[in-house]
Design a protein around this motif. Structure first.
Motif, PDB file in Angstrom:
ATOM      1  N   SER A 291       0.840  -1.214   0.000  1.00 47.14           N
ATOM      2  CA  SER A 291       0.000   0.000   0.000  1.00 47.14           C
ATOM      3  C   SER A 291       0.864   1.248   0.000  1.00 47.14           C
ATOM      4  CB  SER A 291      -0.923  -0.010   1.230  1.00 47.14           C
ATOM      5  OG  SER A 291      -1.797  -1.124   1.183  1.00 47.14           O
ATOM      6  N   VAL A 302      -8.034  -1.875  -0.427  1.00 46.60           N
ATOM      7  CA  VAL A 302      -7.447  -3.206  -0.207  1.00 46.60           C
ATOM      8  C   VAL A 302      -7.966  -3.722   1.132  1.00 46.60           C
ATOM      9  CG1 VAL A 302      -5.335  -4.556   0.036  1.00 46.60           C
ATOM     10  CG2 VAL A 302      -5.366  -2.565  -1.474  1.00 46.60           C
ATOM     11  N   ILE A 326      -2.037  -7.049  -6.558  1.00 47.61           N
ATOM     12  CA  ILE A 326      -2.919  -5.967  -6.085  1.00 47.61           C
ATOM     13  C   ILE A 326      -3.009  -4.853  -7.124  1.00 47.61           C
ATOM     14  CG2 ILE A 326      -3.133  -4.118  -4.373  1.00 47.61           C
ATOM     15  CD1 ILE A 326      -2.105  -6.050  -2.277  1.00 47.61           C
TER      16      ILE A 326
END
Length: 417
Positions: A291, A302, A326
């Motif tokens: 992140s 997320v 991701i």
């Protein structure tokens, strides 16, 4: 032992050949013994009849009559009985009834040694033993032939084992080469087929090393040469006064910088063969690091939909795997969010979206694009990098589309206790 191994087959062939050779030797010996026994039976019948005739003549000295017919009377039979072998305790069917009866009721006993037959005539008062010379052919070449063939067979077996032994070394070197150790040598000075294969592999390994080194040098030079003009270009764009032209140039330079970054990751994977350092990797920590790398400030983008887990892997490269999955999910998801789940060591990255326009096998190839409308945001190296890293871990990337969601699953990583 591996039943498909050449050594297993060679050992099996050797044992089978030895067993066949022994069986052939035993059968040959038994055949000669049967022939010898048949000849002895005929001689016993002949001699027994002759001895009875000589006894019935009753003319002159019996010992002289026996000697004249080629027989010999044993004066002290008890002294040699212990060295003789009694035969025909049970008369064969070929014997006449009178002879069989005399043997069965103990009036006649037959012995033998290597050179003579002995007939013991047992009367009520005394016994007489008559010796008859016996000339039976016993081939001496059979044990010699058996010994010679066995010696040759053992010599061939030992020679073949020595010739095949370099195969194990060659297989070990090939295994090491396959695991990424390029500094292997299989060069051989011998002249057999195995040496030929070893030398060919050694030449191929040297060529691959040279090509890899050239490719690595080329890639690094390209990336180095591209970084300087891209940096200058971004600085020049930053000094522009805005407008559509500035936006086009800015996106072009960002795409080139992204390509260099992905190429650097691919270069790290392929050139260094991923020198892994397994450790306990916490999925939640890796997601937090991702992140930060992707500048994701909203935690809702997320989300964990099940409890995080820990696995045994190289945390640095596994973080790259999680980052690419991701990043891929955020790019192709209509709601710009992904879900993370981990069950029994299987890590899942899930995002909503339309079905893939291509087969999954095509998507994971380098420079493949998932969806045409997002092609400008990706160079198609993300999933290729993911697969390469997982291959190095002995794990695999599984994919399925279910309920309007893309589910990427990482399988094969060992759960941490």
């Amino acid at each position: 032992m591996n039943r498909h191994s050449l050594f297993f087959k060679l050992n099996l062939f050797f044992l089978f050949t030895v067993a066949a050779l022994i069986a052939f030797f035993v059968m040959t010996v038994r055949e000669f013994e049967a022939q010898e026994l048949h000849l002895i039976e005929k001689k016993v019948l002949h001699d027994e009849a002759e001895i009875r005739k000589i006894i019935l003549e009753e003319v002159g000295d019996p010992e002289k009559r026996f000697k004249a017919r080629g027989y010999r009377v044993i004066e002290y039979p008890e002294t040699i009985k212990s060295d003789l072998k009694q035969i025909f305790r049970h008369p064969p069917s070929s014997f006449p009834l009178i002879v069989s009866e005399r043997i069965l009721d103990g009036r006649l006993k037959i012995y033998r040694d290597s050179d003579n037959l002995y007939f013991e005539l047992i009367g009520p008062d005394h016994s007489t033993m008559i010796a008859s010379p016996m000339d039976v052919y016993r081939p001496k070449w059979i044990p010699f032939l058996f010994g010679s063939m066995m010696a040759i067979l053992i010599l061939l077996y030992w020679t073949m084992l020595r010739s095949l032994k370099p195969l194990k070394t060659l297989a070990e070197q090939i295994r090491r080469f396959g695991e990424g150790n390029m500094d292997v040598s299989t060069k051989s000075e011998k002249r057999d087929e195995i040496a030929f294969v070893a030398n060919q592999f050694d030449a191929a390994a040297k060529k691959i090393r040279a090509m890899k080194e050239a490719r690595t040098l080329f890639m690094r030079n390209i990336m180095h040469e591209l970084k300087t003009p891209i940096t200058k270009g971004k600085l020049s764009v930053a000094l522009m006064n805005g407008g559509e032209e500035e936006e086009v140039l800015r996106r072009a330079f960002e795409r080139m910088e992204q390509l260099i970054q992905e190429m650097a990751e691919v270069e790290m994977i392929t050139s260094q063969s991923l020198d892994l350092n397994p450790d306990v990797c916490d999925l939640k920590t890796m997601v937090n690091d991702v992140s930060t790398l992707l500048f994701i400030e909203n935690d809702r983008r997320v989300q964990f939909v099940c409890h995080p887990c820990k696995v045994i892997a190289d945390c640095k490269t596994l973080t790259i795997v999680i980052k690419n999955l991701i990043d891929n999910g955020l790019k192709y998801s209509p709601d710009n969010s992904v879900e993370i789940c981990c069950k029994k060591g299987v890590i899942q990255v899930i995002n909503k979206g339309e079905p893939l326009p291509k087969n999954f096998e095509e998507i994971i190839e380098p420079f493949a694009k998932g969806e045409p409308n997002h092609s400008e945001d990706s160079f198609g190296l993300g999933l290729y990098i993911v697969k390469s890293i997982l291959d190095a871990h002995g794990a695999e990337l599984d994919y399925r589309y279910e309920g309007g969601r893309h589910i990427f699953s990482i399988r094969g990583l060992k759960p941490a206790k």
